[in-house]
Design an enzyme around this catalytic site. Structure first.
Site, short mmCIF file in Angstrom:
data_model
loop_
_atom_site.label_atom_id
_atom_site.label_comp_id
_atom_site.label_asym_id
_atom_site.label_seq_id
_atom_site.Cartn_x
_atom_site.Cartn_y
_atom_site.Cartn_z
N PHE A 60 0.86 -1.19 0.00
CA PHE A 60 0.00 0.00 0.00
C PHE A 60 0.89 1.23 0.00
O PHE A 60 1.68 1.44 0.91
CB PHE A 60 -0.94 0.05 1.21
CG PHE A 60 -1.84 1.26 1.15
CD1 PHE A 60 -3.02 1.22 0.43
CD2 PHE A 60 -1.47 2.46 1.74
CE1 PHE A 60 -3.83 2.35 0.31
CE2 PHE A 60 -2.26 3.60 1.63
CZ PHE A 60 -3.45 3.53 0.92
N LYS A 86 2.65 10.86 7.47
CA LYS A 86 1.85 10.58 8.67
C LYS A 86 2.37 11.26 9.93
O LYS A 86 2.15 12.44 10.12
CB LYS A 86 1.69 9.07 8.81
CG LYS A 86 0.83 8.53 7.65
CD LYS A 86 0.15 7.21 7.89
CE LYS A 86 -0.90 6.95 6.82
NZ LYS A 86 -0.63 5.83 5.95
N ASP A 96 9.34 2.81 1.86
CA ASP A 96 8.17 3.61 2.21
C ASP A 96 7.91 3.42 3.70
O ASP A 96 7.38 2.40 4.13
CB ASP A 96 6.95 3.18 1.39
CG ASP A 96 5.70 4.01 1.72
OD1 ASP A 96 5.72 4.74 2.73
OD2 ASP A 96 4.71 3.91 0.96
C1 LIG Z 1 -0.82 5.96 4.46
C2 LIG Z 1 0.26 5.46 3.58
C3 LIG Z 1 0.53 6.06 2.34
C4 LIG Z 1 -0.31 7.19 1.78
O1 LIG Z 1 -0.32 8.32 2.57
P1 LIG Z 1 -1.47 9.43 2.37
O2 LIG Z 1 -1.07 10.54 3.29
O3 LIG Z 1 -2.76 8.80 2.75
O4 LIG Z 1 -1.45 9.82 0.93
C5 LIG Z 1 1.59 5.58 1.60
N1 LIG Z 1 2.34 4.57 2.03
C6 LIG Z 1 2.12 3.95 3.22
C7 LIG Z 1 3.00 2.83 3.65
C8 LIG Z 1 1.06 4.37 4.01
O5 LIG Z 1 0.80 3.73 5.16
#
Ligand SMILES: *Cc1c(COP(=O)(O)O)cnc(C)c1O
Length: 405
Positions: free
Chosen positions: A138, A252, A223
């Protein structure tokens, strides 16, 4: 029925399936609904609220900067951005950073960086660059990012999708090695998959991926939007294996639970491919976000939140493992990033979350079978004990209902 709930249902796109609770206030690990009922927040906005709601130091940094200077765009320098990015680079061991707002934008930035680096530094033939991502990944919701999701629901009727991506089995370094070609620019990976269901790859996986990437001149891009900044019990989840990625994506918790703040960090050789005009964002790196982000990082280091996450997470996982319930398939986690896998034949994660909500504990299911527990990192032992008691009783109740029927 709450009128706020009705209004949201009528006017907001139904792109989520929220639990039926209307929140109106938050402080520390707690949030309150519009009737004044208190809840322990074990979602913390998918780890965006690691510092706790309305953290006083963050609110102070926000209000001070809001009164001083908020937005000027990157058409000018500000007295906040350089200092913020220096701190982010210093604590993560990266050379440079490109500030964005949301996670998906930072992932897009990483994708653009990897492709351009592929052409300009690695010498890949035009439009042939490939990026390898993982099964169960994700990385966000933009058109390009969903193009390399293997969740068909994320892609359905949003095509045509962006080409140039391959999917390799998560946790299988040999498969990665076999998939790399001379056109591979980058391998994009979550050190632990959050939305995928708190999936922890085999020990040594990331380290081997790093060796494979290095040998093949492929960028390893981590990520850590969700796993970073203390969530898994170390500053970065990559630190658990002593891996320093070539590119790192944060978001985040970087915004301290107050603002959307994200960035792509990398070694200089990678970041140097960006020249004026190649990328940008009106709001990325604004002084308000920089002031809040800097304070978020300072608190993380000064209050030792990664260490705290490890200690509290170990305790919580230990207590959860004492629960004797047939509904529990497995419990896995790292730091305060924990998933309870429910046996789908015996109960649904959604029902557990609904029952926990009634008892004043907020969580959310992921992938139908996993109850996610990721509270703010400032949670205490007593609060964990209370949460484990609620979970134990909900599972008992559900088992009794099941046996009676
Ligand atoms: C939440 C998340 C995203 C996307 O972040 P947004 O601020 O919702 O665009 C990308 N990668 C990971 C691993 C995430 O948990």
């Amino acid at each position: 029925m709450s009128s706020a709930l009705d209004l949201e249902n009528q006017y907001c796109a139904h792109n989520y399936h929220p639990l039926p609770v209307v929140l109106s206030r938050g402080e520390g690990v707690y949030v309150w609904d519009e009737n004044g009922k208190k809840y322990l927040d074990m979602m913390s906005a998918y780890s965006a609220v690691s510092h706790g709601h309305a953290n006083p130091r963050l609110v102070a940094a926000l209000t001070k900067q809001a009164e001083t200077l908020c937005i000027v765009s990157r058409a000018f320098y500000t007295d906040k951005l350089g200092e913020f990015l220096k701190l982010a680079c210093d604590i993560t061991g990266q050379d440079m950073a490109l500030p964005m707002n949301t996670g998906a934008e930072a992932v897009e930035t990483a994708v653009k960086a990897a492709r351009r680096w592929g052409y300009e530094s690695k010498g890949i033939e035009q439009n042939k660059a490939e990026i390898i991502a993982c099964t169960g990944n994700f990385h966000g919701r933009t058109t390009t990012i969903i193009s390399f999701s293997d969740e068909t629901e994320y892609q359905k009727n949003f095509g045509p999708l962006t080409p140039g991506f391959k999917i390799v089995e998560y946790g299988n370094a040999d498969a990665l090695e076999a998939m790399i070609t001379p056109n591979t620019a980058a391998f994009l990976v979550e050190p632990i998959q959050g939305e995928g269901g708190i999936i922890i790859p085999p020990k040594g996986y990331l380290k081997r991926c790093q060796e494979i990437c290095e040998k093949n001149n492929v960028l390893l891009i981590a990520d850590e939007i969700q796993t970073g900044l203390g969530r898994t019990g170390s500053l970065l989840a990559c630190d658990h294996e002593g891996v320093k990625p070539d590119g790192l994506i944060l978001g985040k918790a970087l915004g301290g639970g107050i603002l959307p703040v994200s960035m792509f960090l990398a070694k200089q050789e990678v970041m140097d491919i960006f020249v004026p005009g190649t990328h940008g964002s009106t709001f990325g790196g604004n002084p308000l976000a920089a002031a809040v982000g800097m304070e978020a990082l300072n608190i993380l280091v000064e209050d030792k939140l990664p260490e705290r996450s490890m200690e509290m997470g170990n305790y919580m996982i230990g207590e959860l493992r004492k629960i004797n319930s047939p509904l529990i398939d497995t419990i896995r986690g790292s730091g305060l990033f924990v998933g309870i896998e429910i046996d789908p034949g015996l109960g649904s994660a959604r029902e557990i979350c609904e029952r926990l909500m009634e008892r004043g504990l907020l969580s959310k299911e992921t992938h139908e079978t996993v109850v996610r527990l990721a509270p703010p990192l400032v949670i205490t032992l007593e609060q964990i004990d209370w949460a484990v008691k609620q979970i134990t009783e909900v599972l008992q109740d559900m088992d009794e209902v099941r046996l009676a029927s």
